[in-house]
Motif scaffolding. Sequence first.
Motif, mmCIF file in Angstrom:
data_model
loop_
_atom_site.group_PDB
_atom_site.id
_atom_site.type_symbol
_atom_site.label_atom_id
_atom_site.label_comp_id
_atom_site.label_asym_id
_atom_site.label_seq_id
_atom_site.Cartn_x
_atom_site.Cartn_y
_atom_site.Cartn_z
ATOM 1 N N GLY A 521 31.491 27.821 16.588
ATOM 2 C CA GLY A 521 30.242 28.984 16.708
ATOM 3 C C GLY A 521 30.088 30.415 16.003
ATOM 4 O O GLY A 521 31.440 30.743 16.327
ATOM 5 N N GLU A 533 26.467 26.700 12.177
ATOM 6 C CA GLU A 533 25.497 26.574 12.605
ATOM 7 C C GLU A 533 24.788 25.719 12.578
ATOM 8 O O GLU A 533 23.814 24.684 12.876
ATOM 9 N N THR A 585 29.943 26.014 22.700
ATOM 10 C CA THR A 585 30.857 26.204 22.410
ATOM 11 C C THR A 585 32.137 26.024 22.995
ATOM 12 O O THR A 585 31.527 25.799 24.548
ATOM 13 N N LYS A 591 24.961 26.067 20.674
ATOM 14 C CA LYS A 591 24.413 25.850 19.225
ATOM 15 C C LYS A 591 23.224 26.299 19.192
ATOM 16 O O LYS A 591 22.591 25.330 20.334
#
Length: 609
Positions: A521, A533, A585, A591
Motif C-alpha cells: 500500500g 498498486e 492495507t 488499494k
Amino acid sequence: MRWSPLKLLLAATVLVCGSVSAEPALHNIYGRQHLLLDGRWNYIVDPYETGYYNYRRQPYDQSEGGSGGFYDDRKPKDKGDIVEYSFEGSPTLAIPGDWNSQDAKLENYEGTVWMRQQFNAAPKEGKRYFLYFGAVNYEAHVYLNGKKIGSHKGGFTPFQFDVTGKLKPGQNTVIVKADNTRHQDDIPTVSTDWWNYGGITRDVLLAEVPETHIADYQIQLAKGDMRRIEGFVQIDGPQRAQDVTVTIPEAGIKTTVHAGADGRAAISIPLTAKQLHYWSPEDPKLYGVTLSSATDTVNDRIGFRTIVTHGRDILLNGKSIFLRGVSVHDENPLIPGRLRGEGDMRMLLQWAKEMNCNYVRLAHYTHSEEMIRLADEMGLLVWAEVPVYWTISWQKPEVFDNAKQQMTDMIVRDRNRASVVIWSIGNETPVSEVRTNFMGRMADTVRSLDTTRLVGAALEVHRTGDEITVADPLADKLDLVSFNEYAGWYWANNSDMLKFHFNITANKPVIITEFGADALGGYHGDADSRWSEEYQDQLYRNQFKMLDAIPGLRGMTPWVLVDFRSPRRPHPYFQDFWNRKGLLTQSGKKKQAFYTLKAYYDQKQKQYK
C-alpha cells in the motif's frame, strides 16, 4: 444404569490412556444458559514442558497419583518448600486472544503455554454442565480443580467436556495447556501461509442445561425444495423418549414430533406458497425458531433458502446467482492477532460489503460461530473450509480421522446457518492417488452429514502451452469446478498473461477461489512494476478479461480482502512478514484494485438482477 455406545467408548479411553478426548459441542451453545469465562487469564510459558513431563519424560497426569504438573496450581506449604512456578505471580493474557500478539517475547513462539482462570460456580441438582471452548490452537489439555478432564487436537473447531459432578460450590480453577507446535501429521500440516497464532483464541463458556436436554438439531429447507422444511432433533439424557414441539411463530408454523428411545426424531414440515420469506444477501431474513420438550427449550434465529446447481448455474432460491466474493482470514490487521470479537468481525465483513460482495470465502480453516452468525445477519453467503492444506500425510489413517472430525465439527456447528452454502474439503492439495482417495472420502463425509449444501475444494490448474485446464480427478466428487490460479503473479506477468485462455468443459459452475498479486500500500509505479498498486490493479483488470471468457463462470473470491501476517514472506521492504495480496492495507486503507473489483461486481450485480 445402561450406558450408550459413546459413553462406553469414552470410558474405555479413560481406562487406556487416563484421559478422554473432547466431546462434540452442544448445538447453539450461545443459546444456552452459560457463564462466560473470558477475561484475563494468568499464563506460564513452558518451552521444555516441565509442567507436563517429569525428568523421565513421563506425563505427570498419567502417573499413579496423577499429580506433579503445573495443573496442580500448588502453593508452597511452608518457607522451606520449593515450588518452581506460580500462576499467582505470572502475567495475564486477554482471552479470547492469541499469545503472539499480546507479548512481544511470544511473537514467534511455538510451544506450550499454561493458562489459568478462576471462577465461581453454584452447581444445581438436575442440571448438566459443560465446559466449552470455541477454539484452542492446536493441542489442548484441560484440567478442572487439578484433575484432567480431557484433551483436544485441532486449532479451529469447538469442543467441550461434561463437568457435571466435577464442579465445586464456590471457587473453581480451570487450567489449559495449549501447544501450537506444528507437526507433519496434523491438520493443518507443518507448512502454511498464515501466522500460527497460539492460545485460547475463542470464547470459553460454562454451559448449564437440564439433565435431559436438546443436544442437536437441524431445521432447514429440503434440498432444492422451497415447500418443505426437513431436519431432526436429538435429545440426550435419561428421558430421551418424549415429544418435541417446533414453532416458528412469525411463519405460523407449529408441529410436534416424537423422539424414540434413542432420543432422535425426524422433522418434516410442508409449507404453503409464500409461507416463508426466503433468506438472501439482498434480504437476509431470519426467523425466531423454538424447540421445546418436557425438559428443555432452545431458541435460535434461522434463515431459510435453497442452494443447488443446475448445469453451469448456481441457483439460490431457484434464481441464478453470481457469487461476488473475496477471501478472508481470521485476523485483525489493525491490531495483528486473531479476531477477538464481534467488532473485529463486523469490520472485515463490512469491508466486503463496501466492495459489493454477496459472498465470502472464510479461508483456510473453520472460522468462529460468531462470524457465521454475522454473515447470516449481514447477508453474505459463505464458503466454509477445513485446513486440509498442501502436503498432508495422506496415507495415515489417524490424519484422515483428524480431518474428518474437524469437518464434522464444523458442519454440526453451522448447518442451521443460511449463509453457509459451500462446504470446502481443502485447499491446493497436489494430485496423487492417496490424496484423491483421502479427499474423496472427505467429500463423502460431507454428503453424509448435510445434503442441503454444495461441496467444493480449492483445486489447482494445469498449463499446456497457452491453455489452462483443471485436470484433477477429485473434480468428479465436487459440485463445482473451483480452483486457484495466479496468472500474472506466480506465472506470466501483466504484459503476457492475456495470451493464456481457460478450457473448462465440465457442465458445472466455475468458481475461481483465488487469484491476485502482492501490492505494498502506497507503493506506486506503472502497470509492469511488481509490488505496486498499479500492477495489482492491472492484474485484476486482466483477470476479468480472462475469466469472463469462461462460459460457466459463476463466482470468484480473489485473494485476499486485507493484508495478513505470514512467516513465509520475509522481504524486508515489500513484505516484512506480511502477505500483501490484500485489497486493503494492514492499516485498513483501500488499494486501487479495491475500487476496480467493486466496479466489476457492480456490473455483475446488474447482469444477474
